[in-house]
Design an enzyme around this catalytic site. Structure first.
Site, short mmCIF file in Angstrom:
data_model
loop_
_atom_site.label_atom_id
_atom_site.label_comp_id
_atom_site.label_asym_id
_atom_site.label_seq_id
_atom_site.Cartn_x
_atom_site.Cartn_y
_atom_site.Cartn_z
N ARG A 96 0.96 -1.16 0.00
CA ARG A 96 -0.01 0.21 0.07
C ARG A 96 0.99 1.32 0.09
O ARG A 96 1.58 1.32 0.94
CB ARG A 96 -0.97 -0.14 1.27
CG ARG A 96 -2.03 1.19 1.36
CD ARG A 96 -2.80 0.74 2.47
NE ARG A 96 -3.62 2.11 2.95
CZ ARG A 96 -4.97 2.07 2.44
NH1 ARG A 96 -5.53 1.31 1.78
NH2 ARG A 96 -5.73 3.09 2.80
N HIS A 123 -6.81 1.57 -7.04
CA HIS A 123 -7.20 0.77 -5.66
C HIS A 123 -8.06 -0.35 -6.23
O HIS A 123 -9.29 -0.50 -6.07
CB HIS A 123 -7.89 1.87 -4.72
CG HIS A 123 -7.98 1.30 -3.46
ND1 HIS A 123 -7.62 0.11 -2.94
CD2 HIS A 123 -8.53 1.82 -2.39
CE1 HIS A 123 -7.83 -0.27 -1.72
NE2 HIS A 123 -8.51 0.95 -1.36
N GLN A 126 -10.35 -2.56 -3.95
CA GLN A 126 -11.75 -1.83 -3.47
C GLN A 126 -12.47 -1.98 -4.60
O GLN A 126 -13.74 -2.34 -4.27
CB GLN A 126 -11.66 -0.23 -3.30
CG GLN A 126 -12.53 0.55 -2.70
CD GLN A 126 -13.27 -0.25 -1.51
OE1 GLN A 126 -12.42 0.09 -0.75
NE2 GLN A 126 -14.77 -0.32 -1.66
N CYS A 250 -16.25 3.68 0.07
CA CYS A 250 -15.21 2.76 0.31
C CYS A 250 -14.67 2.71 1.76
O CYS A 250 -13.92 2.01 2.20
CB CYS A 250 -14.10 2.96 -0.61
SG CYS A 250 -13.47 4.78 -0.59
N ARG A 278 -14.34 -6.78 1.17
CA ARG A 278 -13.03 -6.44 1.09
C ARG A 278 -12.03 -7.79 1.31
O ARG A 278 -10.90 -8.13 0.88
CB ARG A 278 -12.40 -5.13 1.89
CG ARG A 278 -12.75 -3.85 1.34
CD ARG A 278 -12.04 -3.54 0.13
NE ARG A 278 -10.62 -3.67 0.07
CZ ARG A 278 -9.88 -2.64 0.90
NH1 ARG A 278 -10.34 -1.39 1.14
NH2 ARG A 278 -8.51 -2.67 0.80
#
Length: 292
Positions: A96, A123, A126, A250, A278
């Site tokens: 990340r 992302h 997501q 999100c 997720r």
């Protein structure tokens, strides 16, 4: 065969569908039994850390959480040397990061698959959770219509890439300077359109999606962003213009800014289902990366 997963755009339709299939039901075997997964966090996250650690465990592996100061990605050590070190111990590297370029450098340096847990531009995890949530709530992605309200950021980009692959209609409503460029929008194809009018975007939509106006690293832009995006708040009146739509976010949400309490806590809010997904889509993504 192992595969990197850095962007949704790098997938084809069949691969994206396969990941979503692997994300449903029970864990697809234990391809990580007795193996480690490095989780490198330049940016902190509640959902990403918890979902990834649990997904690794469900696949039989051992997650190792690594804070930014422990590796100094690109400062204390080059991204390539970090990747080579972690590949000595782990069967998958997830990162990340602030700069997407570091992910490209990690992936180029080693044969171990590399997963993007978030970058400044993309992302993908997501977007996978978003698409799985839409599929669960509708029974199918075919014919789905999503309105995305606000800044066309990394979350919006990955969602647009996924919608373009699967033929899901996505309407993005953003103020001037906060939308996709004409060139990028054209690359998504006919499934993705853009407008400056939130009401136009949500009309007939089955899902209304938004994100925070000020992300990590954008604090110096906060005043300008809050002013420009204030007319794009998702409130009860905007939701009423949609087709009895579900609300998506999100997370984390800044209540009272991009969304009201009434929308977040309504019976049509699917944000906690998204959060749970997720974990499921992280499991599916890693299983696909490892050759499932």
């Amino acid at each position: 065969m192992s595969r990197d997963l850095l962007t949704i755009a790098a997938l084809d339709r069949d691969s994206l569908g396969r990941i979503l299939d692997l994300s449903t039901g029970d864990a697809p075997g234990r391809p990580l039994a007795g193996k480690g997964v490095a989780l490198v966090f330049q940016k902190p996250s509640a959902r990403t850390r918890n979902s990834m650690e649990m997904a690794v465990v469900q696949l039989g592996g051992h997650p190792v959480y690594i804070q930014k100061d422990e590796v100094g990605l690109g400062t204390r050590e080059s991204a390539e040397d970090v990747a080579r070190t972690l590949a000595c111990y782990h069967s998958l590297i997830a990162a990340r990061v602030m700069d997407h370029g570091h992910l490209d450098q990690l992936a180029a340096a080693v044969d171990v698959p590399v997963l993007n847990m978030l970058s400044d531009s993309d992302h993908p995890l997501q977007a996978l959770a978003d698409l799985l949530t839409v599929k669960q709530l509708r029974g199918t992605l075919e014919g789905a219509r999503i309105a995305y309200i606000g800044d066309a950021n990394n979350v919006a980009r990955s969602l647009a890439q996924g919608c373009a692959l699967l033929g899901v209609e996505l309407r993005v409503a953003s103020p001037d300077g906060y939308g996709f460029s004409a060139e990028e929008l054209g690359g998504f194809g006919a499934a993705v359109t853009q407008t400056g009018d939130p009401g136009e975007a949500v009309r007939g939509a089955q899902f209304v999606y938004t994100d925070v106006w000020v992300s990590m690293g954008q604090d110096d832009e906060a005043e300008a962003r809050n002013e420009a995006l204030a007319p794009y708040r998702v409130d009860e009146s905007l939701m009423a213009q949609a087709d009895d739509a579900w609300f998506l976010h999100c997370l984390p949400a800044k209540r009272g800014h991009e969304v009201t309490d009434g929308v977040m806590d309504s019976a049509r809010s699917a944000v906690w289902r998204q959060a749970e997904n997720r974990m499921h889509t992280a499991r599916g993504a890693m299983a696909w990366m490892l050759g499932a």
